[in-house]
Design a protein around this motif. Sequence first.
Motif, PDB file in Angstrom:
ATOM      1  N   THR A 140      13.867   7.648  -2.649  1.00  8.35           N
ATOM      2  CA  THR A 140      13.228   8.922  -3.029  1.00  8.35           C
ATOM      3  C   THR A 140      12.643   9.627  -1.805  1.00  8.35           C
ATOM      4  O   THR A 140      12.506  10.848  -1.801  1.00  8.35           O
ATOM      5  N   GLN A 141      12.303   8.860  -0.748  1.00  9.09           N
ATOM      6  CA  GLN A 141      11.843   9.503   0.491  1.00  9.09           C
ATOM      7  C   GLN A 141      12.996  10.310   1.114  1.00  9.09           C
ATOM      8  O   GLN A 141      12.815  11.457   1.523  1.00  9.09           O
ATOM      9  N   ALA A 142      14.187   9.713   1.148  1.00  7.82           N
ATOM     10  CA  ALA A 142      15.335  10.440   1.712  1.00  7.82           C
ATOM     11  C   ALA A 142      15.648  11.678   0.871  1.00  7.82           C
ATOM     12  O   ALA A 142      15.990  12.735   1.412  1.00  7.82           O
ATOM     13  N   ASN A 176       0.818  -1.216   0.000  1.00  2.00           N
ATOM     14  CA  ASN A 176       0.000   0.000   0.000  1.00  2.00           C
ATOM     15  C   ASN A 176       0.853   1.268   0.000  1.00  2.00           C
ATOM     16  O   ASN A 176       1.954   1.289   0.539  1.00  2.00           O
ATOM     17  N   SER A 177       0.282   2.294  -0.580  1.00  4.48           N
ATOM     18  CA  SER A 177       0.958   3.601  -0.606  1.00  4.48           C
ATOM     19  C   SER A 177      -0.047   4.658  -1.009  1.00  4.48           C
ATOM     20  O   SER A 177      -0.913   4.399  -1.849  1.00  4.48           O
ATOM     21  N   THR A 178       0.078   5.848  -0.428  1.00  3.83           N
ATOM     22  CA  THR A 178      -0.655   7.011  -0.936  1.00  3.83           C
ATOM     23  C   THR A 178       0.342   7.997  -1.527  1.00  3.83           C
ATOM     24  O   THR A 178       0.325   8.296  -2.731  1.00  3.83           O
ATOM     25  N   ARG A 179       1.259   8.486  -0.670  1.00  2.00           N
ATOM     26  CA  ARG A 179       2.143   9.581  -1.080  1.00  2.00           C
ATOM     27  C   ARG A 179       3.062   9.196  -2.239  1.00  2.00           C
ATOM     28  O   ARG A 179       3.167   9.921  -3.233  1.00  2.00           O
ATOM     29  N   THR A 180       3.735   8.079  -2.098  1.00  2.00           N
ATOM     30  CA  THR A 180       4.762   7.727  -3.089  1.00  2.00           C
ATOM     31  C   THR A 180       4.127   7.412  -4.440  1.00  2.00           C
ATOM     32  O   THR A 180       4.549   7.942  -5.477  1.00  2.00           O
ATOM     33  N   ARG A 181       3.101   6.563  -4.428  1.00  3.03           N
ATOM     34  CA  ARG A 181       2.493   6.164  -5.710  1.00  3.03           C
ATOM     35  C   ARG A 181       1.849   7.363  -6.411  1.00  3.03           C
ATOM     36  O   ARG A 181       2.105   7.617  -7.590  1.00  3.03           O
ATOM     37  N   HIS A 229       8.062  13.972   9.382  1.00  5.18           N
ATOM     38  CA  HIS A 229       7.518  12.605   9.493  1.00  5.18           C
ATOM     39  C   HIS A 229       7.228  12.149   8.063  1.00  5.18           C
ATOM     40  O   HIS A 229       6.621  12.891   7.294  1.00  5.18           O
ATOM     41  N   PRO A 230       7.645  10.927   7.695  1.00  4.31           N
ATOM     42  CA  PRO A 230       7.418  10.498   6.308  1.00  4.31           C
ATOM     43  C   PRO A 230       5.957  10.219   5.989  1.00  4.31           C
ATOM     44  O   PRO A 230       5.570  10.187   4.816  1.00  4.31           O
ATOM     45  N   GLY A 231       5.140  10.013   7.048  1.00  6.49           N
ATOM     46  CA  GLY A 231       3.740   9.668   6.830  1.00  6.49           C
ATOM     47  C   GLY A 231       3.581   8.199   6.492  1.00  6.49           C
ATOM     48  O   GLY A 231       4.542   7.557   6.081  1.00  6.49           O
ATOM     49  N   PRO A 232       2.414   7.613   6.681  1.00  8.17           N
ATOM     50  CA  PRO A 232       1.267   8.235   7.351  1.00  8.17           C
ATOM     51  C   PRO A 232       1.504   8.332   8.861  1.00  8.17           C
ATOM     52  O   PRO A 232       2.153   7.469   9.448  1.00  8.17           O
ATOM     53  N   VAL A 233       0.962   9.417   9.455  1.00 11.05           N
ATOM     54  CA  VAL A 233       1.172   9.699  10.878  1.00 11.05           C
ATOM     55  C   VAL A 233       0.094   9.002  11.705  1.00 11.05           C
ATOM     56  O   VAL A 233      -1.075   8.998  11.319  1.00 11.05           O
ATOM     57  N   MET A 284       8.709   0.702  -8.494  1.00 13.54           N
ATOM     58  CA  MET A 284       8.145  -0.456  -7.791  1.00 13.54           C
ATOM     59  C   MET A 284       8.300  -0.365  -6.272  1.00 13.54           C
ATOM     60  O   MET A 284       9.351   0.034  -5.768  1.00 13.54           O
ATOM     61  N   ARG A 285       7.238  -0.734  -5.567  1.00 13.84           N
ATOM     62  CA  ARG A 285       7.288  -0.955  -4.112  1.00 13.84           C
ATOM     63  C   ARG A 285       6.990  -2.420  -3.860  1.00 13.84           C
ATOM     64  O   ARG A 285       6.081  -3.000  -4.474  1.00 13.84           O
ATOM     65  N   HIS A 286       7.751  -3.008  -2.927  1.00 15.42           N
ATOM     66  CA  HIS A 286       7.572  -4.433  -2.627  1.00 15.42           C
ATOM     67  C   HIS A 286       7.917  -4.680  -1.165  1.00 15.42           C
ATOM     68  O   HIS A 286       8.766  -3.982  -0.598  1.00 15.42           O
TER      69      HIS A 286
END
Length: 304
Positions: A135-137, A52-57, A259-263, A104-106
């Motif tokens: 990419t978060q960093a 699952n992802s909201t922000r990254t995807r 905070h990277p989220g989700p909080v 891709m996220r896995h």
Amino acid sequence: MFKNLLNIKDLSVEDIKAIFSESDRIAKYLRKGQKSLDVLKGKSIMTLFYENSTRTRVSFENAANFLGATVTSVNVATSSVQKGETLIDTAETLDSMQTDLFVMRHSISGASDLLAKTVEAKVINAGDGLHAHPTQALLDMYTMREHFGSVKGLTVTIIGDVKHSRVARSNIYGLSKMGATVKIYGPNTLIPEGIENMPCTVCHSLEEAFANSDIIMALRIQLERQQKGLFPSVSEYHKYFGINDKNLQFAKKDVAIMHPGPVNRNVEVAENILSSEKSLINRQVHNGLITRMGILNLMLGKTI
Ligand code: CP
């Protein structure tokens, strides 16, 4: 420029500076309301999220759309993965459809490396297991640079579930590469083995962790792991490791909260701090779009 973006460790300081510079150029267009840049017209990008992802995807898909690429979001839940198709077979199938780049996220550490070895297209790791989330960093460091002018010389405290956090690992290596000092704090059960080999210092009290830090970055507590007894309770976690008015007395007056989220509200960070001027969390999300546009441009050989 690098072919794949699998781990922040693979990037040089010059690569990271190039991403920041391209992101700065893109930000100028977005500030003017220009969201149709057409730089990647003719390029095909696939997002493949097994977790699952909201922000990254969404930010990758918006980034690719704003740049004019053709974007396909593979719905893993309704794909042939559910019939037992392996990652390698799925990858080879999608690679045969004129794909230029996969995001891709896995849940398995190393899955992006396997994808990169399998396909001809370029690969961005959007988070693999406990391993890396480069990419978060990058968006986190871009946000720090925006707020403080430079990453070099900053002191950043990362607090919480470091053990299970690919965000923490990528930030520890990215920040130290860019000249920041990194401190770590959290329950003993959530500090990973081998931390002494990473470029950071482990703190033994909240006072020590917060003192002289320019940024305190809280990590998401993975509530699903609470049953495993890694910390006593959510309320105790907040009391000893959460960020609130009471313990911010140990921090600098102008400390920034990330905070990277989700909080988990009132667990990692108190609600009033989330909505205060100290919080850079919404800037992190905004800069996620900008830096991912910059990364896509550079990887696909285009600049603005
Ligand atoms: N920070 C982060 O990776 O968020 P998502 O899980 O919503 O993509």
